[in-house]
Every structure is written in C-alpha cells, then in structure tokens.
Design an enzyme around this catalytic site. Structure first.
Site, PDB file in Angstrom:
ATOM      1  N   CYS A 152      10.947  19.780  41.205  1.00 44.26           N
ATOM      2  CA  CYS A 152      11.238  20.636  40.062  1.00 44.26           C
ATOM      3  C   CYS A 152      11.357  19.843  38.769  1.00 44.26           C
ATOM      4  O   CYS A 152      11.842  18.720  38.762  1.00 44.26           O
ATOM      5  CB  CYS A 152      12.539  21.373  40.282  1.00 44.26           C
ATOM      6  SG  CYS A 152      12.573  22.286  41.813  1.00 44.26           S
ATOM      7  N   ARG A 169       4.782  16.313  38.798  1.00 46.53           N
ATOM      8  CA  ARG A 169       5.855  16.210  39.785  1.00 46.53           C
ATOM      9  C   ARG A 169       5.617  17.144  40.969  1.00 46.53           C
ATOM     10  O   ARG A 169       6.249  16.991  42.006  1.00 46.53           O
ATOM     11  CB  ARG A 169       7.202  16.569  39.133  1.00 46.53           C
ATOM     12  CG  ARG A 169       7.590  15.613  38.031  1.00 46.53           C
ATOM     13  CD  ARG A 169       8.739  16.164  37.231  1.00 46.53           C
ATOM     14  NE  ARG A 169       9.999  16.119  37.943  1.00 46.53           N
ATOM     15  CZ  ARG A 169      10.832  15.095  37.936  1.00 46.53           C
ATOM     16  NH1 ARG A 169      10.539  14.030  37.245  1.00 46.53           N
ATOM     17  NH2 ARG A 169      11.964  15.141  38.606  1.00 46.53           N
ATOM     18  N   TRP A 195       9.485  23.588  42.723  1.00 49.09           N
ATOM     19  CA  TRP A 195       8.862  23.170  43.980  1.00 49.09           C
ATOM     20  C   TRP A 195       9.755  23.777  45.062  1.00 49.09           C
ATOM     21  O   TRP A 195      10.905  23.380  45.223  1.00 49.09           O
ATOM     22  CB  TRP A 195       8.831  21.650  44.053  1.00 49.09           C
ATOM     23  CG  TRP A 195       8.046  21.111  45.217  1.00 49.09           C
ATOM     24  CD1 TRP A 195       6.709  20.891  45.261  1.00 49.09           C
ATOM     25  CD2 TRP A 195       8.565  20.702  46.480  1.00 49.09           C
ATOM     26  NE1 TRP A 195       6.360  20.373  46.492  1.00 49.09           N
ATOM     27  CE2 TRP A 195       7.477  20.248  47.259  1.00 49.09           C
ATOM     28  CE3 TRP A 195       9.846  20.682  47.055  1.00 49.09           C
ATOM     29  CZ2 TRP A 195       7.629  19.779  48.555  1.00 49.09           C
ATOM     30  CZ3 TRP A 195       9.986  20.217  48.354  1.00 49.09           C
ATOM     31  CH2 TRP A 195       8.882  19.771  49.087  1.00 49.09           C
ATOM     32  N   ASN A 202      17.392  21.677  39.431  1.00 51.32           N
ATOM     33  CA  ASN A 202      16.555  20.825  40.282  1.00 51.32           C
ATOM     34  C   ASN A 202      17.488  20.192  41.303  1.00 51.32           C
ATOM     35  O   ASN A 202      18.487  19.585  40.925  1.00 51.32           O
ATOM     36  CB  ASN A 202      15.880  19.751  39.400  1.00 51.32           C
ATOM     37  CG  ASN A 202      15.194  18.666  40.217  1.00 51.32           C
ATOM     38  OD1 ASN A 202      14.980  18.818  41.417  1.00 51.32           O
ATOM     39  ND2 ASN A 202      14.850  17.577  39.556  1.00 51.32           N
ATOM     40  N   GLY A 203      17.206  20.338  42.574  1.00 53.90           N
ATOM     41  CA  GLY A 203      18.060  19.762  43.608  1.00 53.90           C
ATOM     42  C   GLY A 203      18.278  20.771  44.732  1.00 53.90           C
ATOM     43  O   GLY A 203      17.571  21.770  44.826  1.00 53.90           O
ATOM     44  N   GLU A 263      -1.459   2.636  54.644  1.00 54.96           N
ATOM     45  CA  GLU A 263      -1.512   3.184  53.291  1.00 54.96           C
ATOM     46  C   GLU A 263      -2.835   3.930  53.072  1.00 54.96           C
ATOM     47  O   GLU A 263      -2.871   5.002  52.453  1.00 54.96           O
ATOM     48  CB  GLU A 263      -1.320   2.056  52.266  1.00 54.96           C
ATOM     49  CG  GLU A 263      -1.541   2.431  50.824  1.00 54.96           C
ATOM     50  CD  GLU A 263      -0.655   3.568  50.303  1.00 54.96           C
ATOM     51  OE1 GLU A 263       0.290   3.968  50.997  1.00 54.96           O
ATOM     52  OE2 GLU A 263      -0.944   4.079  49.211  1.00 54.96           O
ATOM     53  N   LYS A 279      -3.340   7.827  52.001  1.00 53.56           N
ATOM     54  CA  LYS A 279      -4.111   8.215  50.818  1.00 53.56           C
ATOM     55  C   LYS A 279      -5.130   9.282  51.178  1.00 53.56           C
ATOM     56  O   LYS A 279      -5.256  10.295  50.513  1.00 53.56           O
ATOM     57  CB  LYS A 279      -4.803   6.970  50.274  1.00 53.56           C
ATOM     58  CG  LYS A 279      -4.781   6.683  48.851  1.00 53.56           C
ATOM     59  CD  LYS A 279      -3.522   6.404  48.118  1.00 53.56           C
ATOM     60  CE  LYS A 279      -2.286   7.111  48.471  1.00 53.56           C
ATOM     61  NZ  LYS A 279      -1.059   6.537  48.029  1.00 53.56           N
ATOM     62  N   GLU A 325      -3.376  12.692  52.289  1.00 52.80           N
ATOM     63  CA  GLU A 325      -2.574  13.463  51.333  1.00 52.80           C
ATOM     64  C   GLU A 325      -3.408  14.176  50.281  1.00 52.80           C
ATOM     65  O   GLU A 325      -2.994  15.208  49.762  1.00 52.80           O
ATOM     66  CB  GLU A 325      -1.498  12.604  50.665  1.00 52.80           C
ATOM     67  CG  GLU A 325      -1.997  11.620  49.656  1.00 52.80           C
ATOM     68  CD  GLU A 325      -0.882  10.828  48.991  1.00 52.80           C
ATOM     69  OE1 GLU A 325       0.173  11.389  48.708  1.00 52.80           O
ATOM     70  OE2 GLU A 325      -1.095   9.617  48.756  1.00 52.80           O
ATOM     71  N   HIS A 332      -4.708   1.522  74.322  1.00 54.12           N
ATOM     72  CA  HIS A 332      -3.448   1.904  74.957  1.00 54.12           C
ATOM     73  C   HIS A 332      -3.136   3.390  74.773  1.00 54.12           C
ATOM     74  O   HIS A 332      -1.995   3.805  74.912  1.00 54.12           O
ATOM     75  CB  HIS A 332      -2.314   1.029  74.419  1.00 54.12           C
ATOM     76  CG  HIS A 332      -2.526  -0.416  74.729  1.00 54.12           C
ATOM     77  ND1 HIS A 332      -2.363  -0.935  75.997  1.00 54.12           N
ATOM     78  CD2 HIS A 332      -2.957  -1.443  73.963  1.00 54.12           C
ATOM     79  CE1 HIS A 332      -2.656  -2.233  75.984  1.00 54.12           C
ATOM     80  NE2 HIS A 332      -3.021  -2.558  74.756  1.00 54.12           N
ATOM     81  N   LYS A 391       5.410  14.546  43.049  1.00 55.84           N
ATOM     82  CA  LYS A 391       5.313  13.136  42.691  1.00 55.84           C
ATOM     83  C   LYS A 391       6.643  12.428  42.899  1.00 55.84           C
ATOM     84  O   LYS A 391       6.709  11.346  43.441  1.00 55.84           O
ATOM     85  CB  LYS A 391       4.886  13.035  41.218  1.00 55.84           C
ATOM     86  CG  LYS A 391       4.753  11.615  40.715  1.00 55.84           C
ATOM     87  CD  LYS A 391       3.548  10.948  41.320  1.00 55.84           C
ATOM     88  CE  LYS A 391       3.397   9.503  40.890  1.00 55.84           C
ATOM     89  NZ  LYS A 391       2.456   8.785  41.762  1.00 55.84           N
TER      90      LYS A 391
HETATM   91  O1  M6R Z   1       8.757   6.990  43.732  1.00 56.00           O
HETATM   92  P1  M6R Z   1       8.756   6.391  45.114  1.00 56.00           P
HETATM   93  O2  M6R Z   1       7.909   5.182  45.196  1.00 56.00           O
HETATM   94  O3  M6R Z   1      10.132   6.139  45.642  1.00 56.00           O
HETATM   95  O4  M6R Z   1       8.095   7.501  46.020  1.00 56.00           O
HETATM   96  C1  M6R Z   1       8.038   7.346  47.406  1.00 56.00           C
HETATM   97  C2  M6R Z   1       6.990   8.262  48.000  1.00 56.00           C
HETATM   98  O5  M6R Z   1       7.329   9.594  47.780  1.00 56.00           O
HETATM   99  C3  M6R Z   1       5.607   7.996  47.379  1.00 56.00           C
HETATM  100  O6  M6R Z   1       5.274   6.642  47.530  1.00 56.00           O
HETATM  101  C4  M6R Z   1       4.537   8.853  48.055  1.00 56.00           C
HETATM  102  O7  M6R Z   1       4.406   8.521  49.394  1.00 56.00           O
HETATM  103  C5  M6R Z   1       3.223   8.654  47.308  1.00 56.00           C
HETATM  104  N1  M6R Z   1       3.173   9.495  46.155  1.00 56.00           N
HETATM  105  C6  M6R Z   1       2.043   8.906  48.142  1.00 56.00           C
HETATM  106  O8  M6R Z   1       0.878   8.589  47.454  1.00 56.00           O
END
Ligand code: M6R
Length: 596
Positions: free
Chosen positions: A2, A27, A74, A100-101, A474, A478, A481, A497, A591
């Site tokens: 949010c 966000r 959100w 927000n929260g 990673e 990527k 997501e 395995h 985000k």
């Molecule tokens: O702001 P942060 O690095 O703490 O965020 C952690 C994760 O939410 C963030 O790295 C997320 O996995 C990425 N946006 C994915 O691309």
C-alpha cells in the site's frame, strides 16, 4: 505494498495526490482511492478497483480542497474491490482514513467495541476509523480518540487521518510501516516514500514508531507516546526526480538492468579511498572482527545475494557466515555463536520480515549492519551501521540492479575484511562492470532462445553448482515472478536424486557454467536430462563455453555471479515481453513488502 500520499496547504490537491500515487504504483496495488475536503468542510470520496488511471478518470479535478489523502491498496484483508479500497470512512462520514499495514487484533476490537456498528468492508482498516468515531462519540477529542485507538491496535500501520470538522489539520502515525512528512513552502505532505513527492520538496521529517503527528500547512507537531512534544529537523532526501523517469526505455526493468555496469562503477568510486584502496568505517570493521560468526538475514532476491555473499566473505575473509531468511529467523532463531554479528540486506530497507528480525536482534543487544539502497530507511535507522548500495531508485518490482549492487558491496566488504589476497578487487570489479556491458549488448542472442519456445512453456529449470547454483536460484525467481513460467533452481548434482523425474519432452533446462571445477559435471548432468527429452541451454564463461552457449566474458571466479545473473535477468525480461505481460508490475507482487 500500500502507498499513502496526503497533502495539506496551497496547491492543486487532487493533482498532487494522484501524481504521487502514480509514483508509488511500483509498490504494487490493486485498487486506489482519494478523499478531498474543502475549507468549508465539504468532503468528496473517490475509489476505484484497478489502476490509478481509472481513479484519475473518476475524480472531479475542479473541486476546491485544501487537504486530501490518497491510497493505493495491496489487498490483505478482503479482496480487491471498490468497497475494500481506501480511504475508509466512519459511518457519519466525519472521519476518513488511509492505512498501510495489518491490524492483527481487528476482530477482537470489532467484537469488543463495534458490535453495533454497521461496517461496510471486510478490511482491518475500517475498524480503525470506526473506533476513532466510537471514542469521539463517547466525548474524546479527535486527538484523544486517535491516540486511544493507536494504543489499542496491534500490528503494523502507517495512517493518515482527516477529521471533516477540522479541514486545517492532517493526522498521521506509524508503527513498523513506512511514512514520512514532506515539508514544503505553504504546504506539507505525508508519504510512504519520498520518491512520490520529490518534485514538490526534498525536505523530509522521519516519523518514529508510536508517535502521533498533527500537520498543518505551515506546521508539523510531533508527540511521542507519552504526549511529549518532539523536535526533529528535516533531512534532505538525496533523490533525483529524473531517476524516476524511464526515459526512452520501454520498461523500468530494462533501464535498471542497463544501469548495472554504471552502478558497479559508482560503488567502486564511493568505497575507494584517495589511495585507491577500498575503505569502510573503522568502527564497523572492528565490530565485525570481534565477531566469531556473521549472520546474514534477508528475503527474496536480497537473500539470494546473501547466499553469494557468504561464499565471497568466507573465501576471502575466512569468517564463517550463516544466511537465513528473515521470515524464518524472526520466529525460530538458530543457535547463535558466542559473538554474532548480523548483516541485513534489503534494497528497500523497509521489508517487514527483516525489520521483525532486526527488532529481535536489537532486543538481544547484538551488533548489526544494514546493506540497503535507501538512506534513512527503517532498517538503516534501526541497525548500528549502514552500507549503501548506490543503485538509485529501483522501480520495477523485479529486483535487478539492487542484486548486482548487493553483490558488489558484499565483495567490497569481503575485500576490506580479508587479511591479504593477491588481486585488486577494484580492478576485478571494473572488469565486471565491462563484462556486464558486453552481456547487455548480446541480448539478441537470448531473444533467439525465447523465440525457440521459452515463451510458450509452463515449466523451466535452472541448474548449476557452487556459485552457479546460487545464481540459478535468483535466475529462477526472476523468470517465475515476471513471466509466470513455473521455474525452479536445482543444484545440478541433485537432479538424479529426484527432480529428474520432472523432465518431459521439451522441458527447458538452463545451465549456468562458470566454475572450472564442476563444469564437466554439470555438462554430464545436462546430457542426462537431454536424453530424457529436455531442451537445454547453457550460459557459460568464455573459457568453459561450447558452441551454441551464451558466452560470458571472463571475470574473477568469485565475481561471476554479478555477470551471469545479467544474462538470466535479460532472459526473464525477454520471455515476459514475448508473453505480452506487464514486466514492471507483475501480478500479486509488491515492490516493498511492508507486512509480514
Ligand atoms: O527490499 P528488500 O530487498 O528487503 O526486498 C526483499 C524481497 O521482497 C525482494 O528482493 C523481492 O524478492 C524482489 N523484488 C524480487 O525481484
């Protein structure tokens, strides 16, 4: 998650708020809303499911108002509907609030205080505004009622509140969730991220957990939880409005991937002394040297950076490192060593899971460092030391330049911690920076892989060993997501395995091969999956590459992840574009993950 923008004073209130909300779009959100109040006490509420562009159309821009609050939601409690969108109002319409929260005890509060109140939404937020109205009806002033509610609610919040009977006052409070006050000439704002209002003002005041703020167009009053007035000066946010513009790039993600070489160079320069050596605050180094073990805590991409960081620090500095997911650590602490030192890695510096873990670390009075992209962020403020990523704002939800900056800063830290080694880290990192540029320039080769069917599959696998396995994790995040292709990373040696059972005719298996010691083993593993129908692709360092591979320029073996990941990021980007999906704002994602 949010986003909040509130405004009081002289200016085009709906324009400022809507523009601010648009800058918080990154966000992640699924509905948006805006409340405007005129000097005469006439209130106007607009809410829409979907995008800010939809809200923009619904708002009457000619309305006269001197105060307003806007919100991007959100969904947590209740689905993404117009009714659940913020702002929420008390039944009389007197109080309007954005939040927000997450309010953890909202059901208890509802049962205890609001059994007679007709609530309109499924949200935890409506409980807050209904409670304020409830206590105000019992005779408390707005400030007293707000304060009482803040004492009752448990969980996390950033709140903006307007009382229709006082159009010259904007209330705000926060706990765990981010909120700042922006200070202007003839106006003040509240905002989740300074980025949203940086074009209006660069002066911001931090809000601390538990404080209550009363904001007028020319005055900001902060009270702590005991009611004592707090004096706090504004700081200057080091942001450039042009960083928020994607310029000629079709997507922020492409722009941010392209910035990576420059970010590596920027970090070399910012951590280098006059003599060309890397240097880091002596007090921080002394604390780390006193430690017998480092604990890296992070989430998502930052966690993946931590896994690589462990290898680099252990190899160069010979200090044992453990890496934990913050969300696991916060509630189930591993057995700690005698003298632990904590390193939090967070692009945003606001991630609630990491913050929760830091709260525990601080309760134990243990030393900590935050490696973050955002100066003044919650994690940075609440840990003992900060190292900045110098990556500039990262807008695309998929983290790219923050990851490579995290690895760069971890490599610099390892270099400074190391007693001695026989290479110049600054030189090796500048080679990395050049290598990233070359990978970026070769992106059409990866597009041909996408056209070979990668855009049409439902499942894919990344494999690798040692550092390549960590990058594969990673890379898989990527791809999944943003393209929604279900992608998993496996240590190549683990395929036999169990996971080889998943290989079907045409399953894409992408191997990362940058490690001389295990290159042949991974090649054999690829033959095994190929024999079972997999379509294989290889991203390999120059010296290990074969015909048909995507070739990476040779860099120092410990720094290969900073280069190989760029090819994987590009592959994810190109597959997503080919699938016609929203690269920068993938579904369901936010985000900055400010709820646990
Ligand atoms: O702001 P942060 O690095 O703490 O965020 C952690 C994760 O939410 C963030 O790295 C997320 O996995 C990425 N946006 C994915 O691309």
């Amino acid at each position: 998650m949010c986003g909040i923008v509130g405004f009081i004073g002289e200016g085009n209130v709906p324009r400022v708020i809507l523009d601010g909300l648009a800058k918080l779009e990154y966000r992640g959100y699924d509905s948006a809303g805006l409340y405007l109040l005129s000097q005469q006490g006439q209130g106007y509420l607009f809410k829409e499911k979907g995008r800010i562009a939809d809200l923009e159309k619904a708002v009457n821009h000619t309305l006269d108002s001197g105060i307003g609050i806007g919100h991007t939601r959100w969904a947590t409690h209740g689905s993404a509907t117009r009714e659940n969108a913020h702002p929420h109002q008390s039944n009389s319409g007197r109080y309007t609030l954005v939040h927000n929260g997450v309010i953890e005890n909202y059901l208890d509060l509802k049962t205890t205080y609001l059994s007679q109140v007709d609530l309109k939404s499924e949200t935890d937020t409506e409980i807050i505004v209904a409670l304020i109205a409830h206590f105000s009806e019992q005779g408390l002033s707005t400030k007293e009622a707000f304060k009482k509610v803040l004492d009752l609610i448990e969980g996390s919040y950033a709140i903006g509140l307007i009382d229709q009977e006082d159009p010259e006052l904007l209330y705000a409070a926060k706990k765990k969730s981010p909120l700042l006050v922006g200070v202007g000439e003839g106006f003040n704002v509240i905002v989740s991220d300074a980025m949203a209002t940086i074009e209006l003002t660069s002066k911001y005041i931090e809000i601390h957990d538990g404080e209550l703020l009363m904001i007028r167009s020319d005055q900001v009053t902060i009270e702590d939880s005991t009611g004592k007035t707090v004096q706090r000066s504004a700081y200057i946010a080091d942001l450039d409005a042009s960083d928020l513009d994607k310029g000629t790039y079709p997507h922020y993600m492409l722009k941010e991937m392209d910035e990576q070489a420059a970010v590596v160079r920027k970090n070399i320069l910012s951590y280098q002394s006059q003599a060309g050596e890397f240097e880091i605050e002596a007090e921080l180094l002394a604390k780390i040297h006193q430690a017998d073990r480092l604990y890296i805590l992070a989430c998502g991409t930052s966690y993946h950076a931590g896994l690589v960081g462990k290898v680099i620090i252990e190899e160069l500095a010979k200090i044992p490192v453990e890496v934990h997911l913050s969300s696991e650590f916060a509630y189930h602490q591993p057995l700690l060593s005698q003298h632990p030192f904590f390193i939090f890695i967070s692009q945003s510096g606001e991630t609630a899971d990491s913050r929760q873990a830091l709260v525990k670390v601080n309760e134990l009075n243990l030393p900590s460092l935050t490696i973050t992209n955002v100066k003044g962020s919650t994690l940075s403020r609440e840990s003992d030391f900060t190292l900045l990523l110098n990556a500039g704002p990262e807008i695309a939800v998929a983290s790219t330049k923050a990851y490579t900056a995290q690895l760069t800063v971890l490599a610099i830290l390892a270099d400074v911690l190391a007693e001695n080694h026989d290479f110049s880290m600054a030189h090796e990192l500048s080679m990395v920076s050049q290598a990233i540029e070359r990978v970026f320039a070769q992106k059409e080769e990866l597009n041909s892989w996408v056209q070979m069917g990668l855009n049409e599959v439902s499942h894919a696998f990344y494999v690798g060993r040692y550092l390549d396995y960590l990058v594969a994790m990673e890379a898989a995040l990527k791809l999944k997501e943003i393209s929604y292709i279900h992608t998993e990373a496996f240590a190549s040696g683990e395929l036999k395995h169990g996971t080889i059972a998943l290989i079907e005719e045409g399953t894409p298996v992408i191997a990362l091969i940058t490690d001389e010691v295990t290159a042949l083993n991974t090649r054999s593993n690829l033959e095994e999956v190929k024999a079972r129908g997999a379509k294989t692709f290889v991203i390999a360092s120059d010296s290990l590459a074969k015909e048909g591979d995507f070739t990476l320029p040779q860099v120092h073996p410990l720094l290969t992840p900073i280069v190989s990941v760029v090819a994987c990021q590009l592959l994810a980007y190109l597959a997503t574009v080919a699938r016609g999906l929203d690269v920068d704002k993938p579904r369901n994602l936010a985000k900055s993950v400010t709820v646990e």
